[in-house]
Design a protein around this motif. Sequence first.
Motif, short mmCIF file in Angstrom:
data_model
loop_
_atom_site.label_atom_id
_atom_site.label_comp_id
_atom_site.label_asym_id
_atom_site.label_seq_id
_atom_site.Cartn_x
_atom_site.Cartn_y
_atom_site.Cartn_z
N LEU A 199 -4.77 7.90 -9.75
CA LEU A 199 -5.24 6.39 -9.70
C LEU A 199 -4.60 5.55 -8.50
O LEU A 199 -5.18 5.07 -7.88
CB LEU A 199 -5.12 5.76 -11.05
CG LEU A 199 -5.62 4.24 -11.09
CD1 LEU A 199 -7.21 4.06 -11.16
CD2 LEU A 199 -5.22 3.57 -12.39
N PHE A 200 -3.06 5.59 -8.67
CA PHE A 200 -2.44 4.88 -7.75
C PHE A 200 -2.78 5.45 -6.46
O PHE A 200 -2.76 4.74 -5.20
CB PHE A 200 -0.82 5.05 -7.94
CG PHE A 200 -0.48 4.05 -9.05
CD1 PHE A 200 0.01 2.90 -8.59
CD2 PHE A 200 -0.68 4.20 -10.45
CE1 PHE A 200 0.46 1.97 -9.54
CE2 PHE A 200 -0.30 3.20 -11.45
CZ PHE A 200 0.29 2.16 -10.94
N ILE B 94 0.73 -1.22 0.00
CA ILE B 94 -0.04 -0.04 -0.05
C ILE B 94 0.87 1.27 -0.07
O ILE B 94 0.54 2.24 -0.66
CB ILE B 94 -0.92 0.08 1.20
CG1 ILE B 94 -2.12 -1.17 0.99
CG2 ILE B 94 -1.82 1.27 1.27
CD1 ILE B 94 -2.92 -1.36 2.40
N GLY C 80 -5.30 7.40 -5.03
CA GLY C 80 -6.42 6.84 -4.65
C GLY C 80 -6.56 5.45 -4.28
O GLY C 80 -7.16 5.12 -3.41
N ALA C 81 -6.02 4.44 -5.24
CA ALA C 81 -6.08 3.04 -4.75
C ALA C 81 -5.30 2.97 -3.34
O ALA C 81 -5.86 2.12 -2.39
CB ALA C 81 -5.37 2.26 -5.75
N ILE D 14 2.49 1.69 -3.61
CA ILE D 14 1.46 2.01 -4.36
C ILE D 14 1.24 3.50 -4.24
O ILE D 14 1.40 4.38 -5.06
CB ILE D 14 0.23 1.36 -4.24
CG1 ILE D 14 0.52 -0.12 -5.04
CG2 ILE D 14 -0.89 2.08 -5.15
CD1 ILE D 14 -0.68 -0.95 -4.46
N VAL E 116 -7.86 4.00 -0.66
CA VAL E 116 -9.04 3.14 -0.52
C VAL E 116 -8.69 2.17 0.18
O VAL E 116 -9.30 1.58 1.14
CB VAL E 116 -9.57 2.73 -1.91
CG1 VAL E 116 -10.59 1.51 -2.00
CG2 VAL E 116 -10.13 3.97 -2.66
N PHE E 117 -7.27 1.39 -0.06
CA PHE E 117 -6.86 0.27 0.52
C PHE E 117 -6.44 0.55 2.08
O PHE E 117 -7.01 -0.34 3.08
CB PHE E 117 -5.36 -0.23 -0.01
CG PHE E 117 -5.81 -0.80 -1.33
CD1 PHE E 117 -6.82 -1.67 -1.39
CD2 PHE E 117 -4.93 -0.71 -2.22
CE1 PHE E 117 -7.01 -2.46 -2.67
CE2 PHE E 117 -4.93 -1.34 -3.59
CZ PHE E 117 -6.06 -2.29 -3.83
#
Length: 137
Positions: free
Chosen positions: A126-127, A8, A129-130, A11, A133-134
């Motif tokens: 995108l990265f 995480i 945000g991901a 990313i 979210v995780f």
Amino acid sequence: MSGDLIPIVAIGALGAGFLAGYLRDVVHVCRLWRSGVRTTGVVVGHQAVGGVESETRWTPVFAFEDQHGSRVAFKSIVRMDTEMEPGQEVPVVYLAHKPKVMLLFTRKNMVRSLLENTGLLAIGSLFLGAAVVFVAG
């Protein structure tokens, strides 16, 4: 949980790196537009940019005199696939304290410079945000 934390963070860091690259280019273009030194440059050649031989791209190299009268030659800070003839005179803009930060000074090129790296913005968002979210999920 700690085993999941490393991917995480990786990313998120990758996303932050993409966003930082995009913001660096936007800041350079805005500074060039607002307070860059405008002059005339000459196309002195082309420099290979890219990967394997079959996909090699060429970008023009511009020479110009800076404020101190020194002749400098650099490629644009933003990728250019424009074919230009050596010896062609073109308007350029550069930062007074850092002449290697330069662009071809045309409205089309300045706007293109802002839009060229929107992929970095999208991928970075995108990265990042991901990763958020995780962490939140």
